[in-house]
Design a protein around this motif. Structure first.
Motif: not given
Ligand code: BTN
Length: 258
Positions: A99-106, A141-151, A163-170
């Motif tokens: 997906c690209g993006g800057d993945f970090r580890l806590k 967390n693949v496909a959540h929207t902000a509303a899903d996380f709020a719920e 973050v990426t605006g794309k839906l990635h296949e599992s």
């Protein structure tokens, strides 16, 4: 047997169990360990009893999170404590490639994207005289929207979609992670965690920051200095420098610890 089309591994994911619903993919592999080969993967569309670290629940909604687990056999004992870290690094690399993006580890193995949690990892060992197996559980967390996380009342979580605006296949997400996990595990089996420690440290958000370490009833504030060759978090409080082997290490300024 069904195969993940983007899979480039020798053993991880070659035996695949794909379920619509399961209590927990980790529990499924633990229950069926005796009849499954090294590298077997169980993935599901949803879990009814997903489990997180430190006895917490892992909340799923069908089709939003990708829960999957990997069965590993006969790992060298010295690799078990660092397995969560190795897996975290594999997840970062796999998701980054997809997906690209800057993945970090806590530390030890929360995968973050834009300072929010995008994936959790739960490693569990199952050892007996006849069977030595480890189950690595990964929830992305693949496909959540902000509303899903709020719920779900998850304030410090994000998804690949958000973050990426794309839906990635599992299947693609799972394959990409397994493709990174297999060579990292091989390196660690041959030469130990020390050989990938720098790569882990480069992504670790704890180092150089103030941390609050909790677990086993204890609470300790300190500075995080390093990650040791044994995977411990090296912290300093006052004059004392000490390793942390387990628990939660909240980082000041990230995910609600201020
Ligand atoms: C955490 O961050 O607390 C760890 C979460 C781990 C969740 C995954 S989802 C697949 C596997 N099955 C489970 O029951 N848990 C792990």
């Amino acid at each position: 047997m069904e195969q993940l089309s983007q899979l480039g591994t020798h053993s991880l994911g070659r035996a695949l169990i794909r379920l619509e619903e399961v209590d927990s993919t980790n529990d499924y592999l633990k229950e069926h360990a005796a009849e499954l080969p090294h590298g077997a993967v169980c993935m599901a569309r949803s879990q009814t009893d997903g489990r997180g670290r430190l006895g917490k629940r892992w909340e799923d909604r069908p089709g939003l999170t990708l829960p999957f687990s990997v069965l590993l056999r006969d790992l060298p004992r010295n690799l078990l404590p660092v397995l969560p870290l190795v897996t975290g690094l594999a997840v970062c690399r796999g998701l980054e490639k997809l997906c690209g993006g800057d993945f970090r580890l806590k530390w030890s193995n929360d995968v973050l994207l834009e300072s929010k949690k995008v994936c959790g990892i739960l490693c569990e060992n199952r050892s007996s005289r006849f069977l030595d197996s480890t189950v690595v559980g990964i929830g992305v967390n693949v496909a959540h929207t902000a509303a899903d996380f709020a719920e779900l009342n998850l304030v410090y979580a994000t998804s690949l979609h958000l973050v990426t605006g794309k839906l990635h296949e599992s299947a693609a997400v799972c394959a990409s992670i397994l493709n990174q996990m297999e060579p990292l595990l091989e390196i660690c089996v041959q030469t130990g965690f020390a050989s990938i420690r720098d790569a882990y440290k480069e992504r670790c958000v704890n180092i150089g920051r103030e941390v609050l370490v909790t677990g086993g009833g204890a609470r300790r504030r300190g500075m995080c200095l390093d990650v040791g060759e044994d995977g411990s978090l090296i912290c300093q409080t006052g004059e004392e420098v000490y390793p942390v082997f387990s628990g939660e290490a909240s980082v000041r300024g990230i995910m609600g610890y201020f």
